[in-house]
Design a protein around this motif. Structure first.
Motif, PDB file in Angstrom:
ATOM      1  N   LYS A  11       0.586 -12.939  -3.582  1.00 39.50           N
ATOM      2  CA  LYS A  11       1.251 -11.965  -2.709  1.00 39.50           C
ATOM      3  C   LYS A  11       1.654 -10.715  -3.481  1.00 39.50           C
ATOM      4  N   ARG A  12       2.101 -10.872  -4.737  1.00 32.47           N
ATOM      5  CA  ARG A  12       2.468  -9.705  -5.532  1.00 32.47           C
ATOM      6  C   ARG A  12       1.249  -8.825  -5.802  1.00 32.47           C
ATOM      7  N   LYS A  13       0.107  -9.461  -6.097  1.00 32.85           N
ATOM      8  CA  LYS A  13      -1.114  -8.700  -6.325  1.00 32.85           C
ATOM      9  C   LYS A  13      -1.541  -7.966  -5.056  1.00 32.85           C
ATOM     10  N   LEU A  14      -1.347  -8.619  -3.884  1.00 34.86           N
ATOM     11  CA  LEU A  14      -1.705  -7.993  -2.605  1.00 34.86           C
ATOM     12  C   LEU A  14      -0.842  -6.771  -2.329  1.00 34.86           C
ATOM     13  N   LEU A  15       0.453  -6.865  -2.678  1.00 34.01           N
ATOM     14  CA  LEU A  15       1.349  -5.736  -2.472  1.00 34.01           C
ATOM     15  C   LEU A  15       1.008  -4.588  -3.415  1.00 34.01           C
ATOM     16  N   GLU A  16       0.587  -4.922  -4.634  1.00 31.23           N
ATOM     17  CA  GLU A  16       0.197  -3.867  -5.566  1.00 31.23           C
ATOM     18  C   GLU A  16      -1.082  -3.165  -5.108  1.00 31.23           C
ATOM     19  N   GLN A  17      -1.995  -3.936  -4.517  1.00 36.09           N
ATOM     20  CA  GLN A  17      -3.213  -3.311  -4.001  1.00 36.09           C
ATOM     21  C   GLN A  17      -2.899  -2.367  -2.833  1.00 36.09           C
ATOM     22  N   LYS A  18      -1.933  -2.717  -2.039  1.00 37.38           N
ATOM     23  CA  LYS A  18      -1.546  -1.852  -0.921  1.00 37.38           C
ATOM     24  C   LYS A  18      -0.583  -0.743  -1.353  1.00 37.38           C
ATOM     25  N   GLN A  19      -0.260  -0.707  -2.663  1.00 35.75           N
ATOM     26  CA  GLN A  19       0.590   0.335  -3.227  1.00 35.75           C
ATOM     27  C   GLN A  19       1.981   0.350  -2.589  1.00 35.75           C
ATOM     28  N   LEU A  20       2.477  -0.848  -2.295  1.00 34.13           N
ATOM     29  CA  LEU A  20       3.837  -0.966  -1.768  1.00 34.13           C
ATOM     30  C   LEU A  20       4.859  -1.164  -2.878  1.00 34.13           C
ATOM     31  N   VAL A  21       4.472  -1.784  -3.955  1.00 35.80           N
ATOM     32  CA  VAL A  21       5.373  -1.990  -5.101  1.00 35.80           C
ATOM     33  C   VAL A  21       4.627  -1.600  -6.371  1.00 35.80           C
ATOM     34  N   ASP A  22       5.377  -1.186  -7.368  1.00 35.81           N
ATOM     35  CA  ASP A  22       4.823  -0.886  -8.690  1.00 35.81           C
ATOM     36  C   ASP A  22       5.934  -1.080  -9.708  1.00 35.81           C
ATOM     37  N   ASP A  23       5.738  -0.524 -10.922  1.00 34.54           N
ATOM     38  CA  ASP A  23       6.744  -0.701 -11.966  1.00 34.54           C
ATOM     39  C   ASP A  23       8.055  -0.019 -11.616  1.00 34.54           C
ATOM     40  N   GLU A  32       6.736  -0.671   6.416  1.00 32.26           N
ATOM     41  CA  GLU A  32       5.654  -0.121   5.601  1.00 32.26           C
ATOM     42  C   GLU A  32       4.484  -1.083   5.521  1.00 32.26           C
ATOM     43  N   LEU A  33       4.786  -2.383   5.396  1.00 35.27           N
ATOM     44  CA  LEU A  33       3.722  -3.384   5.346  1.00 35.27           C
ATOM     45  C   LEU A  33       2.981  -3.448   6.681  1.00 35.27           C
ATOM     46  N   ASN A  34       3.719  -3.389   7.776  1.00 34.08           N
ATOM     47  CA  ASN A  34       3.082  -3.420   9.099  1.00 34.08           C
ATOM     48  C   ASN A  34       2.210  -2.191   9.319  1.00 34.08           C
ATOM     49  N   ALA A  35       2.669  -1.027   8.839  1.00 35.74           N
ATOM     50  CA  ALA A  35       1.879   0.193   8.984  1.00 35.74           C
ATOM     51  C   ALA A  35       0.586   0.110   8.185  1.00 35.74           C
TER      52      ALA A  35
END
Length: 338
Positions: A11-23, A32-35
Motif C-alpha cells: 500500500k505504501r508503494k501504491l501511494l508513492e506511485q500515485k504521488q500522495l506521500v513522499d519524504d 485526494e485518493l478518491n480523486a
C-alpha cells in the motif's frame, strides 16, 4: 506477521506511485485518493477532461460546466439576454457569470423588460391615453384596435360556424388548437365591439372606464396563450382542459365549463405533505399525484395570467350567449345587471 508487513509495504508503494506521500509529505486526505482513482478510471475509459473556457463554441450545443452543474447553451443565454435588453457580455465578465446574471434577471423580473409591476395600473394608463387620443382625433381608437387585433379573424366566422367546427374536435391536436383560438378571438371581438358602441359621454363614466381597463388587461393576459395556440405548442394537459371548456361553452353549459376550468386551474390532486415514499409500500392515493391533476395556475406568472384572462372570456360568453339559469354560473338577469 510477514503477510501484514508485505501488505503495508504494498500500500505504501501504491501511494508513492500515485504521488500522495513522499519524504516530505507523510499524510494525505481520503478525498485526494478518491480523486486519483476517479481520474485513472476516466483515463482507462478514454474520457477527456473538457476545458470550460477554451472549449469550441459550436452553435446550439455549446455549454459550460460550472460547479459541477450543466448550464444553458451560450446561444440560448444570448437570446434571453437580448430579449430583456441586457448586455450579452459585460467588460471582464466570463460566460458562466453572464449565465448567473441571466438567472438573477429572470428571478427578479419574471417578464422580459417588465419586472414586477401593477398590471391594472398599466391598463388604466393605456385606457387614459386611448381616451385622450379619441378626444383629439377623429377616428376612435376602439375601431383601430378592431382592425389591428382581429385582422386574422374571418368576417364570416359566427357562433354557429364555430359550433360546426367544434364537432370534429378530439381527432387532431392542431385542429383543436385552431378551433380554440377561433372561439377565444371571436369572444374578444364581441367584447371589443361592445366597448366601441359606447358614446363619448358613457366612456367618461367610471363603470365603462373600468370595463375598458379590464378588457385591455385581459387582451394582454391572453397573448401568450394565443401565441402557443397559433404555433401549436400548447402542453397536452392544458389542451385537454381547454378542449373540454370550449365544448361546454359552445353547448352553453356554463356550469360544466366552470368545473372544467377549476380542474385546470386548481386541480383535484391531493397535496402531499412531507415524504411521499416512506417504505416499500406505496402511499395511499399515490397514483393520483401526476401532472394532469397539478394546479397549473401556480406554475408560473404567465400561466396564471392567461388562465385568469380565460375566466373573464368565459364570463363574457355567458353574457353574450345566455341560456337557462340552471346552466349559468352566478346567474344575473339583464334587468338586474342594468
Amino acid at each position: 506477521m510477514d503477510i501484514l508487513k508485505a501488505e503495508i509495504a504494498r500500500k505504501r508503494k501504491l501511494l508513492e506511485q500515485k504521488q500522495l506521500v513522499d519524504d516530505k509529505k507523510k499524510y494525505f486526505r481520503r478525498g485526494e485518493l478518491n480523486a486519483k482513482d476517479t481520474e485513472e478510471v476516466l483515463q482507462k475509459v478514454g474520457y477527456k477532461k473538457q476545458e470550460s473556457v477554451e472549449a469550441p463554441r459550436a452553435e446550439g450545443a455549446y455549454s459550460f460546466v460550472a460547479d459541477g452543474q450543466n448550464i444553458l447553451p451560450r446561444v440560448e443565454v444570448i437570446r434571453r439576454l437580448r430579449e430583456r435588453g441586457e448586455p450579452v457580455l459585460l467588460f471582464g465578465e466570463t460566460e458562466p457569470e453572464a449565465f448567473d446574471r441571466l438567472r438573477i434577471c429572470e428571478i427578479s423580473q419574471p417578464e422580459a423588460n417588465r419586472g414586477f409591476r401593477n398590471d391594472f395600473q398599466e391598463a388604466m394608463e393605456q385606457v387614459d391615453a386611448a381616451y385622450l387620443q379619441e378626444m383629439f382625433a377623429n377616428t376612435p381608437t376602439a375601431k383601430e384596435d378592431k382592425k389591428s387585433d382581429f385582422a386574422e379573424l374571418d368576417e364570416t366566422i359566427s357562433w354557429e360556424s364555430i359550433q360546426t367546427m367544434a364537432q370534429k374536435m378530439g381527432r387532431n391536436k392542431d385542429y383543436d388548437m385552431d378551433v380554440i383560438i377561433t372561439l377565444l378571438t371571436f369572444l374578444l371581438k364581441l367584447w371589443n365591439d361592445q366597448i366601441a358602441t359606447y358614446t363619448k359621454h358613457e366612456k367618461m363614466s367610471t363603470k365603462v372606464k373600468m370595463t375598458r381597463v379590464i378588457y385591455t388587461q385581459t387582451k394582454e393576459y391572453v397573448k401568450p396563450l394565443f401565441r402557443k395556440l397559433k404555433h401549436h405548442t400548447l402542453p397536452e394537459d392544458i389542451l385537454d382542459s381547454l378542449r373540454d371548456i370550449c365544448k361546454h361553452l359552445l353547448n352553453r353549459n356554463y356550469i360544466s365549463a366552470s368545473d372544467a376550468y377549476l380542474e385546470m386551474a386548481i386541480g383535484n390532486a391531493p397535496w402531499p405533505i412531507g415524504v411521499t415514499m416512506v417504505g416499500i409500500h406505496a402511499r395511499t392515493g399515490r397514483e393520483k399525484i401526476f401532472s394532469k391533476n397539478v394546479a397549473h395556475v401556480m406554475n408560473d406568472e404567465t400561466q396564471r395570467k392567461y388562465i385568469q384572462g380565460l375566466k373573464r372570456l368565459m364570463t363574457k360568453c355567458q353574457e353574450y350567449f345566455p341560456t337557462d339559469p340552471s346552466k349559468c354560473v352566478e346567474y344575473v338577469s339583464k334587468k338586474d345587471r342594468e
